[in-house]
Design a protein around this motif. Structure first.
Motif, short mmCIF file in Angstrom:
data_model
loop_
_atom_site.label_atom_id
_atom_site.label_comp_id
_atom_site.label_asym_id
_atom_site.label_seq_id
_atom_site.Cartn_x
_atom_site.Cartn_y
_atom_site.Cartn_z
N ALA A 1 0.84 -1.21 0.00
CA ALA A 1 0.00 0.00 0.00
C ALA A 1 0.87 1.25 0.00
CB ALA A 1 -0.93 -0.01 1.21
N LYS A 2 1.91 1.26 0.82
CA LYS A 2 2.82 2.42 0.86
C LYS A 2 3.52 2.60 -0.48
CE LYS A 2 3.68 2.00 5.83
NZ LYS A 2 4.66 1.62 6.88
N LYS A 3 3.92 1.50 -1.10
CA LYS A 3 4.63 1.59 -2.38
C LYS A 3 3.71 2.14 -3.47
CE LYS A 3 7.71 -0.94 -5.44
NZ LYS A 3 8.62 -2.10 -5.55
N LEU A 4 2.47 1.66 -3.51
CA LEU A 4 1.52 2.16 -4.51
C LEU A 4 1.25 3.65 -4.30
CD1 LEU A 4 -1.01 -0.81 -4.47
CD2 LEU A 4 0.50 -0.20 -6.35
N ASN A 5 1.16 4.08 -3.05
CA ASN A 5 0.93 5.50 -2.77
C ASN A 5 2.14 6.34 -3.19
OD1 ASN A 5 -1.63 5.07 -1.67
ND2 ASN A 5 -0.83 4.69 0.37
N GLU A 6 3.33 5.81 -2.96
CA GLU A 6 4.54 6.54 -3.37
C GLU A 6 4.64 6.66 -4.88
OE1 GLU A 6 7.29 5.15 0.45
OE2 GLU A 6 7.62 4.27 -1.53
N LEU A 7 4.16 5.64 -5.58
CA LEU A 7 4.18 5.67 -7.05
C LEU A 7 3.08 6.54 -7.63
CD1 LEU A 7 4.90 1.88 -7.75
CD2 LEU A 7 6.49 3.79 -8.03
N GLY A 8 2.19 7.05 -6.76
CA GLY A 8 1.11 7.91 -7.22
C GLY A 8 -0.01 7.17 -7.92
N ILE A 9 -0.16 5.88 -7.66
CA ILE A 9 -1.21 5.10 -8.29
C ILE A 9 -2.50 5.27 -7.49
CG2 ILE A 9 -1.97 2.75 -8.87
CD1 ILE A 9 1.01 2.07 -9.26
N PRO A 10 -3.57 5.77 -8.10
CA PRO A 10 -4.82 6.00 -7.34
C PRO A 10 -5.45 4.68 -6.90
CG PRO A 10 -5.19 6.33 -9.70
CD PRO A 10 -3.71 6.14 -9.52
N ASN A 11 -6.11 4.73 -5.74
CA ASN A 11 -6.80 3.53 -5.27
C ASN A 11 -8.05 3.28 -6.11
OD1 ASN A 11 -8.79 5.26 -4.37
ND2 ASN A 11 -8.45 4.89 -2.21
N PRO A 12 -8.72 2.13 -5.97
CA PRO A 12 -9.85 1.80 -6.86
C PRO A 12 -10.94 2.85 -6.91
CG PRO A 12 -9.15 -0.17 -5.69
CD PRO A 12 -8.35 0.96 -5.12
N SER A 13 -11.33 3.43 -5.76
CA SER A 13 -12.40 4.43 -5.77
C SER A 13 -12.00 5.66 -6.57
CB SER A 13 -12.74 4.83 -4.34
OG SER A 13 -13.27 3.75 -3.62
N THR A 14 -10.78 6.14 -6.34
CA THR A 14 -10.30 7.32 -7.07
C THR A 14 -10.15 7.02 -8.56
OG1 THR A 14 -9.11 8.00 -5.08
CG2 THR A 14 -8.50 9.08 -7.13
N TYR A 15 -9.69 5.82 -8.88
CA TYR A 15 -9.52 5.46 -10.29
C TYR A 15 -10.85 5.47 -11.02
CZ TYR A 15 -8.52 2.68 -14.44
OH TYR A 15 -8.42 2.24 -15.74
N LYS A 16 -11.89 4.94 -10.39
CA LYS A 16 -13.21 4.91 -11.03
C LYS A 16 -13.72 6.32 -11.29
CE LYS A 16 -14.53 0.41 -9.13
NZ LYS A 16 -15.39 -0.35 -8.20
N ARG A 17 -13.51 7.21 -10.33
CA ARG A 17 -13.95 8.59 -10.55
C ARG A 17 -13.11 9.28 -11.63
NH1 ARG A 17 -15.14 8.21 -4.88
NH2 ARG A 17 -13.02 8.87 -4.32
N SER A 18 -11.82 8.91 -11.71
CA SER A 18 -10.96 9.52 -12.73
C SER A 18 -11.39 9.11 -14.14
CB SER A 18 -9.50 9.11 -12.50
OG SER A 18 -9.29 7.75 -12.84
N LYS A 19 -12.14 7.99 -14.25
CA LYS A 19 -12.65 7.56 -15.55
C LYS A 19 -13.91 8.33 -15.96
CE LYS A 19 -11.40 4.10 -17.41
NZ LYS A 19 -10.42 3.84 -18.50
N GLY A 20 -14.35 9.23 -15.07
CA GLY A 20 -15.56 9.99 -15.36
C GLY A 20 -16.83 9.31 -14.91
N TRP A 21 -16.70 8.19 -14.17
CA TRP A 21 -17.88 7.48 -13.68
C TRP A 21 -18.42 8.17 -12.45
CZ3 TRP A 21 -14.84 2.23 -13.64
CH2 TRP A 21 -14.53 1.89 -14.96
N ASN A 22 -19.73 8.19 -12.32
CA ASN A 22 -20.37 8.80 -11.16
C ASN A 22 -20.37 7.80 -10.00
OD1 ASN A 22 -21.81 10.61 -9.54
ND2 ASN A 22 -23.78 9.93 -10.31
#
Length: 567
Positions: free
Chosen positions: A237-258
Motif C-alpha cells: 500500500a505504501k509503495k503504490l501511494n509513493e508511485l502515485g497510483i490512485p486507489n480503486p475508488s479514485t480510479y473509477k472517478r478519474s474515468k468519469g464514472w459517477n
C-alpha cells in the motif's frame, strides 16, 4: 426569477379572502424526478414527455399561465434517475431542508407519482408534513391537487386511490426489474453499475467484462510483490501511494464514472492493506462471475442486507481471468496467514505466517538476540503460559531445506514407479482400505437410522419421556449427518483412486520444479508448505501441501506392489 403576480381568469377563489391573497408571497420549490425506468424508455423513443427538460417546461408554463398568487421560484430540485421509493433522493431531501429553514412554502410537481411512489409517504406528506409546515402542494397532472385553492382534494377518494395505484405500480416494477436482473445473474451477465477493479465493460456488450489494460500490470505487480518479494500488504500500500497510483475508488472517478460508496467522504484516495486483500481475492480474477451477495430489503426500504452464500449467483468462465487457478490458490493461502511486520519494514520475514507452537497452536514470535535470531512461542512470550519452544532461525532454515529436498526426492522416485505401473496392462486402481471403510460407515449409518426410527414408538409407548425423545433424536440426526458426510468423502476418494495416478499431476509439478534447490525462499514455502509446527527441544514437523494427493499416490503404489508380489 422575478416576482410575478397572476390573477388567471376562471379560477374559483371565492373561499380565499382578498387580504390573504394579497399578503402571501409563495416561495416555490419546483420538484422534478425522472426514474431509471423512464430514462431507459426514453433511450428508445422520440416522445420524451417525462424527461427532466419537459417536466421543467410543463411546470414553468403552469406557473406563468395558471398559478394563483404572487410567487418567486426558489429553485428547481431535480432527482434524475432515481425511483420515487428511494429515501436517499438528494434533491428531495434538499427541498425538505429548505422547507424547514423557511425558504420554501410551496411545492409544485408534474404528478403525484413524481414526488411519491410510496402510498404511506404520500399520505404522510400531504396530510401531516406539509400542513404542519404551512406548505402549499400542487400537482398539475391528474388528479390535480392544490392544497391552497382546494384543500378538500386530498381527502377525496381520487388522491389516495391514485397513491395506492402508484405504490402498486412501484411494487410491480421492482418485482419485474428484480426478476430481469436475476435472469441476467443466472446467465453470468454483469449487471453492476461499475466494473470490478481491473476490468471494463465490453463496449460491444455492457453485460460482459474485459480486462482493463491500465490496471492489469498493477495487479500483476501486486502478485509478484506478495508472492515473490515477500512484501506485506501495508508495505505494498505504501509503495503504490509513493508511485502515485490512485486507489480503486479514485480510479473509477478519474474515468468519469459517477461512482459513490458509503465511505466516500473519508476516502482520501490512498491505498490501504485491506483494499489489496479484497481486490486480489475477488473470484472475478478467476474469470468467474459472483453476483447477488447483497440485496435491498424491499422496494420501499433501500437498505442493503447480506445474502447467504448458498443464494449467490455464481457462473464460471464468463470472462478472461486475471490469474490462473494455481496463482489464485497461492494468493489465498498467503493472505490467510498471520504475517505481521515491524513498523519500519515493508517485507515479511521468511517464515512469517508459517510457524506455530506445536502445543498451544499459536504463532511463533521472531526475536533477534545478539548475532542470532530465535523463534519463541507467542503465548509464552506475551502471557507466560505454554513453554518457550525456542528454535534458531538459521538451524530451522537449514532443516526445512533438507525436508523439502527429501520430499522432492521422494516424489521423483514415486514418479518413476508410477510411470512403470501405468505401463502395465493390469494396473490396479481399487483400494481395499476405502472399500472396507465405506462398507463400515454404510453399516453404521443403517444402524443409526433404525435406532432413530424406533425412538418415536418408544416415546408413544411411554418407554421414554418427550425430553429424552427430543434429546436422543437430535443426537441421532447429528450422527446421521456425520456418517453421511464421511460416506460422500469416501466415495469421492474411491472415484479419484479409480482414475489411477498420472505422473503429470499437480503435486509432481509443484515439488519437482525445485529438484535442484539449494536455498529456500518465501515463494517455495507458499507453494509447498502449509504449516511448520515447532516442538519443545528444537524439533519441528512440517505439514506439506498436497497431503491427500500424496497419500493417494502411496496407496496406489502399495496396491500395485502387492499385486506384483502376489503374481
Amino acid at each position: 426569477m422575478a416576482r410575478i403576480k397572476k390573477q388567471p381568469t376562471g379560477t374559483n377563489m371565492a373561499h380565499i379572502s382578498k387580504a390573504a391573497k394579497a399578503q402571501i408571497l409563495w416561495r416555490i420549490a419546483v420538484y422534478i424526478r425522472l426514474s431509471k425506468e423512464d430514462k431507459n424508455k426514453e433511450s428508445g423513443r422520440s416522445d420524451d414527455s417525462d424527461s427532466v427538460v419537459n417536466q421543467q417546461k410543463i411546470l414553468t408554463e403552469y406557473l406563468e399561465k395558471f398559478f394563483v398568487g404572487e410567487y418567486v421560484v426558489v429553485d428547481f430540485y431535480i432527482d434524475d434517475g432515481l425511483t420515487g421509493t428511494d429515501d436517499t433522493r438528494k434533491d428531495f431531501l434538499r427541498m425538505l431542508t429548505d422547507i424547514e429553514d423557511g425558504k420554501v412554502n410551496c411545492v409544485i410537481c408534474k404528478t403525484l407519482s413524481r414526488a411519491f411512489r410510496n402510498y404511506s409517504d404520500q399520505g404522510y406528506y400531504l396530510e401531516e408534513y406539509f400542513p404542519q409546515m404551512n406548505v402549499r402542494f400542487i400537482s398539475t397532472g391528474d388528479p390535480k391537487v392544490d392544497t391552497y385553492t382546494n384543500p378538500e382534494a386530498i381527502t377525496s377518494l381520487e388522491v389516495p386511490i391514485n397513491g395506492l395505484m402508484n405504490d402498486r405500480f412501484a411494487a410491480k416494477t421492482s418485482s419485474d426489474v428484480r426478476r430481469t436482473f436475476d435472469t441476467k445473474r443466472r446467465n453470468g451477465e454483469f449487471i453492476g453499475a461499475f466494473p470490478p477493479y481491473g476490468y471494463l465493460k465490453d463496449p460491444e456488450d455492457k453485460n460482459h467484462l474485459i480486462l482493463d489494460p491500465d490496471i492489469m500490470p498493477i495487479k500483476r505487480d501486486i502478485y509478484s510483490w506478495l508472492v515473490h518479494d515477500g512484501m506485506s500488504m501495508s508495505g505494498i500500500a505504501k509503495k503504490l501511494n509513493e508511485l502515485g497510483i490512485p486507489n480503486p475508488s479514485t480510479y473509477k472517478r478519474s474515468k468519469g464514472w459517477n461512482y459513490q460508496n458509503p465511505h466516500g467522504m473519508t476516502n482520501d484516495g490512498l491505498w490501504v492493506g485491506c483494499t489489496i486483500r479484497r481486490i486480489m481475492l475477488e473470484p472475478v480474477n478467476l474469470g468467474h462471475m459472483v453476483q447477488g451477495r447483497q440485496r435491498v430489503v424491499s422496494y420501499k426500504v433501500h437498505d442493503m442486507v447480506k445474502v447467504p452464500e448458498e443464494d449467490w449467483f455464481i457462473c464460471e468462465n464468463t470472462h478472461e481471468p486475471t490469474f490462473t487457478q494455481e496463482q489464485y490458490d497461492t494468493l489465498a493461502r498467503l493472505l490467510q496467514r498471520d504475517t505481521r511486520t515491524p513498523n519500519d519494514s515493508r517485507t515479511v520475514h521468511l517464515f512469517g505466517g508459517f510457524l506455530k507452537c506445536r502445543d498451544c497452536g499459536k504463532a511463533m514470535r521472531r526475536k533477534p538476540s545478539q548475532n542470532n535470531v530465535y523463534y519463541v512461542c507467542r503465548t509464552y512470550n506475551e502471557k507466560g503460559r505454554c513453554t518457550r519452544h525456542s528454535i534458531r532461525e538459521d538451524e530451522l532454515t537449514s532443516a526445512v531445506l533438507a525436508a523439502v529436498q527429501a520430499q522432492v526426492s521422494l516424489l521423483e522416485s514415486l514418479r518413476e514407479i508410477i510411470d512403470q505401473i501405468n505401463l502395465s496392462p493390469t494396473a490396479n486402481t481399487q483400494s481395499q482400505r476405502i472399500a472396507k471403510l465405506l462398507k463400515e460407515k454404510s453399516r453404521e449409518l443403517e444402524k443409526v437410522k433404525q435406532l432413530s426410527d424406533g425412538l418415536y414408538v418408544d416415546w408413544k409407548s411411554g418407554d421414554i419421556t418427550r425430553e429424552d425423545y427430543q434429546r436422543m433424536k437430535a443426537r441421532f440426526e447429528a450422527q446421521k449427518e456425520q456418517l453421511g458426510t464421511a460416506i460422500v468423502n469416501l466415495e469421492e476418494e474411491q472415484r479419484l483412486m479409480g482414475q489411477g495416478v498420472d505422473s503429470g499431476c499437480e503435486i509432481f509439478e509443484a515439488f519437482l520444479k525445485y529438484k535442484n534447490v539449494r536455498q529456500i525462499d518465501r515463494t517455495m514455502l507458499i507453494e509447498l508448505i502449509d504449516t511448520v509446527h515447532v516442538h519443545e527441544g528444537r524439533e519441528f514437523t512440517i505439514d506439506f501441501l498436497f497431503t491427500d494427493e500424496l497419500e493417494r499416490i502411496l496407496e496406489f503404489v502399495e496396491i500395485n506392489s502387492q499385486g506384483e508380489m502376489a503374481a
